[in-house]
Scaffold this motif. Structure first.
Motif, mmCIF file in Angstrom:
data_model
loop_
_atom_site.group_PDB
_atom_site.id
_atom_site.type_symbol
_atom_site.label_atom_id
_atom_site.label_comp_id
_atom_site.label_asym_id
_atom_site.label_seq_id
_atom_site.Cartn_x
_atom_site.Cartn_y
_atom_site.Cartn_z
ATOM 1 N N ASN A 435 40.954 38.576 91.770
ATOM 2 C CA ASN A 435 42.247 38.522 92.462
ATOM 3 C C ASN A 435 42.475 39.824 93.218
ATOM 4 O O ASN A 435 42.902 39.825 94.365
ATOM 5 C CB ASN A 435 43.405 38.386 91.466
ATOM 6 C CG ASN A 435 43.545 37.002 90.874
ATOM 7 O OD1 ASN A 435 44.195 36.822 89.869
ATOM 8 N ND2 ASN A 435 42.927 36.004 91.482
ATOM 9 N N GLN A 436 42.179 40.922 92.536
ATOM 10 C CA GLN A 436 42.444 42.231 93.115
ATOM 11 C C GLN A 436 41.551 42.489 94.328
ATOM 12 O O GLN A 436 41.781 43.390 95.108
ATOM 13 C CB GLN A 436 42.278 43.336 92.063
ATOM 14 C CG GLN A 436 43.263 44.492 92.226
ATOM 15 C CD GLN A 436 43.139 45.192 93.561
ATOM 16 O OE1 GLN A 436 42.056 45.622 93.958
ATOM 17 N NE2 GLN A 436 44.255 45.294 94.299
ATOM 18 N N GLY A 438 41.227 40.170 96.537
ATOM 19 C CA GLY A 438 41.735 39.259 97.573
ATOM 20 C C GLY A 438 41.313 37.812 97.378
ATOM 21 O O GLY A 438 41.476 36.990 98.272
ATOM 22 N N ALA B 48 48.963 46.673 91.164
ATOM 23 C CA ALA B 48 47.968 45.658 91.520
ATOM 24 C C ALA B 48 48.433 44.258 91.125
ATOM 25 O O ALA B 48 47.897 43.266 91.590
ATOM 26 C CB ALA B 48 46.630 45.979 90.855
ATOM 27 N N GLY B 49 49.426 44.178 90.237
ATOM 28 C CA GLY B 49 50.008 42.867 89.931
ATOM 29 C C GLY B 49 49.475 42.193 88.689
ATOM 30 O O GLY B 49 49.500 40.972 88.581
ATOM 31 N N PRO B 72 48.723 38.836 92.978
ATOM 32 C CA PRO B 72 47.719 39.911 93.030
ATOM 33 C C PRO B 72 46.793 39.783 94.236
ATOM 34 O O PRO B 72 46.477 40.783 94.887
ATOM 35 C CB PRO B 72 46.928 39.724 91.732
ATOM 36 C CG PRO B 72 47.829 38.970 90.822
ATOM 37 C CD PRO B 72 48.741 38.149 91.679
ATOM 38 N N GLU B 73 46.378 38.537 94.543
ATOM 39 C CA GLU B 73 45.434 38.397 95.663
ATOM 40 C C GLU B 73 46.103 38.724 96.995
ATOM 41 O O GLU B 73 45.488 39.298 97.884
ATOM 42 C CB GLU B 73 44.767 37.024 95.683
ATOM 43 C CG GLU B 73 45.676 35.814 95.769
ATOM 44 C CD GLU B 73 46.043 35.250 94.398
ATOM 45 O OE1 GLU B 73 46.163 36.043 93.444
ATOM 46 O OE2 GLU B 73 46.201 34.014 94.298
ATOM 47 N N ALA B 76 46.257 42.397 97.435
ATOM 48 C CA ALA B 76 44.952 42.886 97.888
ATOM 49 C C ALA B 76 44.782 42.613 99.368
ATOM 50 O O ALA B 76 44.300 43.468 100.120
ATOM 51 C CB ALA B 76 43.840 42.208 97.094
ATOM 52 N N ARG B 77 45.218 41.430 99.800
ATOM 53 C CA ARG B 77 45.049 41.068 101.214
ATOM 54 C C ARG B 77 45.972 41.891 102.107
ATOM 55 O O ARG B 77 45.675 42.106 103.282
ATOM 56 C CB ARG B 77 45.340 39.580 101.385
ATOM 57 C CG ARG B 77 44.310 38.703 100.688
ATOM 58 C CD ARG B 77 44.825 37.292 100.526
ATOM 59 N NE ARG B 77 43.873 36.465 99.785
ATOM 60 C CZ ARG B 77 44.180 35.270 99.293
ATOM 61 N NH1 ARG B 77 45.392 34.761 99.459
ATOM 62 N NH2 ARG B 77 43.278 34.574 98.638
ATOM 63 N N ILE B 80 46.120 46.562 99.388
ATOM 64 C CA ILE B 80 46.123 47.406 98.195
ATOM 65 C C ILE B 80 44.807 47.210 97.456
ATOM 66 O O ILE B 80 44.382 46.093 97.203
ATOM 67 C CB ILE B 80 47.311 47.052 97.283
ATOM 68 C CG1 ILE B 80 48.593 47.558 97.946
ATOM 69 C CG2 ILE B 80 47.138 47.668 95.883
ATOM 70 C CD1 ILE B 80 49.824 47.484 97.079
ATOM 71 N N PHE B 81 44.178 48.312 97.149
ATOM 72 C CA PHE B 81 42.902 48.234 96.439
ATOM 73 C C PHE B 81 42.989 49.083 95.180
ATOM 74 O O PHE B 81 43.405 50.235 95.217
ATOM 75 C CB PHE B 81 41.778 48.762 97.323
ATOM 76 C CG PHE B 81 40.428 48.705 96.663
ATOM 77 C CD1 PHE B 81 39.594 47.612 96.849
ATOM 78 C CD2 PHE B 81 39.988 49.757 95.851
ATOM 79 C CE1 PHE B 81 38.356 47.562 96.236
ATOM 80 C CE2 PHE B 81 38.751 49.701 95.233
ATOM 81 C CZ PHE B 81 37.933 48.606 95.428
ATOM 82 N N LEU B 82 42.595 48.471 94.071
ATOM 83 C CA LEU B 82 42.554 49.215 92.811
ATOM 84 C C LEU B 82 41.100 49.408 92.399
ATOM 85 O O LEU B 82 40.371 48.433 92.192
ATOM 86 C CB LEU B 82 43.307 48.434 91.724
ATOM 87 C CG LEU B 82 43.208 48.985 90.289
ATOM 88 C CD1 LEU B 82 43.810 50.385 90.199
ATOM 89 C CD2 LEU B 82 43.917 48.059 89.305
ATOM 90 N N ALA B 83 40.691 50.665 92.311
ATOM 91 C CA ALA B 83 39.378 50.953 91.738
ATOM 92 C C ALA B 83 39.600 51.042 90.228
ATOM 93 O O ALA B 83 40.305 51.931 89.754
ATOM 94 C CB ALA B 83 38.827 52.257 92.291
ATOM 95 N N LEU B 162 36.061 46.995 102.061
ATOM 96 C CA LEU B 162 37.322 46.272 102.267
ATOM 97 C C LEU B 162 38.342 47.083 103.074
ATOM 98 O O LEU B 162 39.314 46.535 103.565
ATOM 99 C CB LEU B 162 37.915 45.854 100.922
ATOM 100 C CG LEU B 162 37.002 44.934 100.085
ATOM 101 C CD1 LEU B 162 37.666 44.572 98.758
ATOM 102 C CD2 LEU B 162 36.639 43.655 100.847
#
Lengths: 481, 251
Positions: A435-436, A438, B48-49, B72-73, B76-77, B80-83, B162
């Motif tokens: 999900n994270q 995308g 990130a949710g 969450p998706e 990201a779209r 927002i990116f979580l490492a 991304l």
């Protein structure tokens, strides 16, 4: 699927409606099973005497048998006297346009990427032929017959090639084999027949798609495929489109024969109606599939993607008789909602240096139960036999079940066996991770499931593999969340 | 770009975040430091949710949108990116497949043309150089059997491909040896641009020698108790967190 294929298929279907069935009387037998019914069936099909005798022997044997109950499936008793054992293939009801078809069904077709033309065929909408139907079908048949390949319905084979049928029918699955196989032997309606002569490599995938007059699967289907010495054939059974059928019980038999140095590859995609979300309705698929590696260096390979049916009871097997022969079984079995599947394989090693590979991938979701049942048997004379088995189970959700029943019987000390088994679950953390990045929940599950099934999908012919992937995602829709 | 106002969040019924206020402008690098259990990772996960983290109060605005309403998706779209601190293993799904699916989902969402296999591979090869990643890792399953360092590098590779607007690095330095740390930090620095922001969540000052922050915030007991520039990190390193705890208790 390319439009070309869909057009050919369309033609195949069209041909079916007006083809060989026309000489069969349009009638339906009264319900019930007895010797008279079998005589009548054989007569309607204009079968030679030996067929009738064989059917009767099978029927008499069937009467002595009891329905098996060892499988890990549950269903109400079937009343075999409440089934009509012959009905002339019915024409599907004609609809004027897709708007009249079941919208749920259309939605599924769209998700599977089935073309509009095909959708019309499956739902029974009248289709205009885009080009000359006879020519394409004939070209296909001509090409095969030039090579001496026989590919026809079982009924035709019984009439036109009685010697081959007499020699091989029941040679792999005898009519005494099991309850459903005996029943099938007594009452089978039709099916496919293929014979590949010595040294011939069949240049195309044989498929019921292409075989004129075989678009509909019968309730008791019988298939026989023979690869003579040095021959090769790849056969595709089934279709990713959901198949509805008014017959609840399906008891098919498939027999494969591979002579010296021959190879038979048999791929199945099965998507029969699994019943509704509460498990009502749905098809019982009780199939006996077996291949005989009769000759030296022969090879039989089963690949199956099973997503449909309320209950599946199916163990495509290999008898490895010829020295150095090879048996393979690659399977993906998906169960969702209330589906039950008890499926696996048997590898019987009888010749020297025989090898078998089993890769089974079970996926359970919803409240379903998915069992792998497999037997590997190595007889005393089978020196240097080797088997590799891998049985993986994937669980989606916490109300489903996965079971593994491996049976090993090894009577020769030179045997080499490897067995791997895993059970995994799609974790929330995996879903969240995707999900994270995308990727939606449904797509995340598809990605994981397709990855999990990769080893099996790669055994499928390319086009089939692509369809199988889509099919899986449709089958598992709504199983997470 | 990001505006966090009075954010409260629970995990398993226990309040972990107790009113966070934080503004991150475009192009800035913020470091969030703090002792164990202060809520650093929780903040990252909430942004990130992750659904196990329940937001009870406050709001988060990301580029004008109410972030907390997005799945969450979609977050990201939106960029927002979580490492992840502990990147999960996904057997069977290849790295390439994940990345291609992800980038095209994000592009689709933003009404951009999807990349075909060739375009994607060209991009990927370019980005791999940034994190000095071996090509063989691409065809392997996501993080499956990767060493700790490889997993973290893989996170940075995904980030590079991304091209998120806001990257949140959750303890990316933990478990890294000095070489891996340099490579990871290098990757992050090369991706820095005036239109992207980064939040670096870390326990130690060490990473900040490589990724130089514009601002440093100290999280303690679910609140930001001190903010400053990069000198604050050095001060923390020298004095330890106890120094702040004492200050806080006196305050």
């Amino acid at each position: 699927m390319s439009t070309e294929v869909s057009q050919i298929e369309e033609l195949a279907n069209k041909e079916y409606k007006y083809g060989f069935v026309s000489n069969v009387e349009a009638e339906t037998f009264p319900k019930g099973l007895n010797e008279d019914i079998i005589r009548r069936l054989s007569a309607v099909k204009e079968e030679p005497e030996f067929m009738l005798e064989w059917r009767l022997k099978a029927y008499r044997h069937w009467l002595t048998l009891k329905e098996p109950n060892w499988a890990n499936v549950h269903f109400d008793p079937i009343d075999y006297q409440d089934i009509s054992y012959y009905s002339a293939p019915k024409k599907k009801p004609k609809l004027n346009s897709l708007d009249e078809a079941d919208p749920e069904l259309i939605k599924t077709y769209q998700k599977l990427g089935i073309s509009l033309e095909e959708q019309k065929i499956f739902t029974g909408v009248a289709v205009d032929a885009v080009f000359d139907s006879v020519s394409v079908a004939t070209t296909f048949k001509e090409k095969l017959s030039e090579l001496g390949i026989i590919f026809c319905s079982m009924s035709e084979a019984i009439k036109n090639h009685p010697d081959l049928v007499k020699q091989y029918l029941g040679s792999v699955v005898p009519y005494t084999d099991n309850y459903y196989a005996s029943l099938n032997s007594a009452v089978f309606s039709d099916g496919s027949f293929a014979y590949i002569p010595k040294g011939v490599r069949c240049p195309m995938e044989l498929s019921t798609y292409f075989r004129i007059n075989a678009a509909n699967t019968g309730q008791f289907e019988r298939t026989l495929i023979i690869a003579d010495e040095g021959a090769y054939v790849s056969y595709l059974e089934g279709c990713t489109a959901p198949m509805r059928d008014e017959n609840q019980l399906h008891a098919a038999v498939v027999e494969l024969v591979a002579l010296d140095n021959a190879t038979v590859k048999y791929s199945t995609v099965q998507n029969w109606y699994p019943g509704d979300k509460n498990g009502k309705g749905g098809i019982y698929n009780f199939v006996t599939k077996r291949g005989m590696c009769k000759g030296v260096n022969s090879k039989i390979s089963w690949t199956q993607v099973e997503t449909g049916s309320a209950i599946t009871w199916k163990y495509p097997s290999c008898l490895l008789i010829g020295d150095n022969s090879i048996g393979e079984f690659y399977s993906v079995a998906v169960t969702n909602n209330y589906q039950q599947a008890d499926t696996g394989t048997k590898m019987i090693h009888m010749g020297k240096n025989t090898r078998s590979t089993i890769v089974s991938k079970g996926i359970s979701a919803g409240k379903s139960n998915n069992s792998y049942r497999g037997q590997v048997k190595i007889i005393r004379k089978a020196d240097n036999a080797r088997n590799f088995s891998q049985c993986d189970s994937l669980l989606i959700g916490d109300k489903c079940g996965a079971h593994t029943f491996p049976y090993l019987e090894i009577n020769n000390p030179t045997a080499q066996m490897e067995h791997e088994a895993t059970t995994s679950k799609i974790g929330d953390d995996q879903i969240f991770y995707l999900n994270q990045r995308g990727i939606s929940r449904e797509d995340a599950v598809n990605l994981i499931v397709n990855g999990y099934c990769k080893e099996v999908f790669k055994e499928l012919p390319m086009e089939f593999a692509v369809e199988a992937q889509k099919l899986l995602s449709v089958s598992l829709e709504g199983s997470v969340g | 770009m990001l505006e966090i106002k009075n954010l409260h969040a629970n995990v398993g019924g226990k309040e972990i975040l107790k009113g966070i206020d934080l503004t991150v402008n475009t192009g800035e690098v913020h470091a969030i430091m703090g002792p164990n259990g202060s809520g650093k990772s929780t903040l990252a996960q909430v942004l990130a949710g992750r659904k196990e983290y329940e937001v009870t109060k406050g709001e988060v605005i990301f580029n004008g949108k109410n972030l907390l309403e997005l799945s969450p998706e979609d977050r990201a779209r939106e960029g927002i990116f979580l490492a992840f601190q502990y990147p999960v293993e996904i057997p069977g799904v290849s790295n390439v497949n994940l990345l291609k699916t992800a980038i095209n989902e994000i592009r689709k969402y933003n009404s951009e043309e999807e990349l075909d296999a060739m375009e994607f591979m060209t991009l990927l090869k370019k980005k791999m150089k940034l994190v000095e990643m071996d090509q063989s890792l691409l065809s392997r399953s996501v993080n499956d059997g990767f060493s700790g360092g490889e997993k973290k590098r893989n996170e940075i590779l995904q980030m590079a491909v991304l091209e998120p607007k806001l990257s949140i690095l959750d303890e990316t330095d933990s478990g890294l040896d000095i070489d891996a740390l340099r490579i990871v930090a290098n990757g992050v620095n090369k991706l820095k641009s005036p239109d992207r922001s980064t939040i670096v969540v870390t326990h130690y000052q060490r990473l900040l020698n490589y990724i130089v922050p514009d601002y440093v915030h100290v999280l303690y007991n679910g609140k930001i108790v001190k903010s400053g520039t990069k000198e604050l990190a050095l001060e923390l390193e020298a004095k330890g967190y106890d120094w702040l705890k004492e200050q806080k208790e006196f305050a």
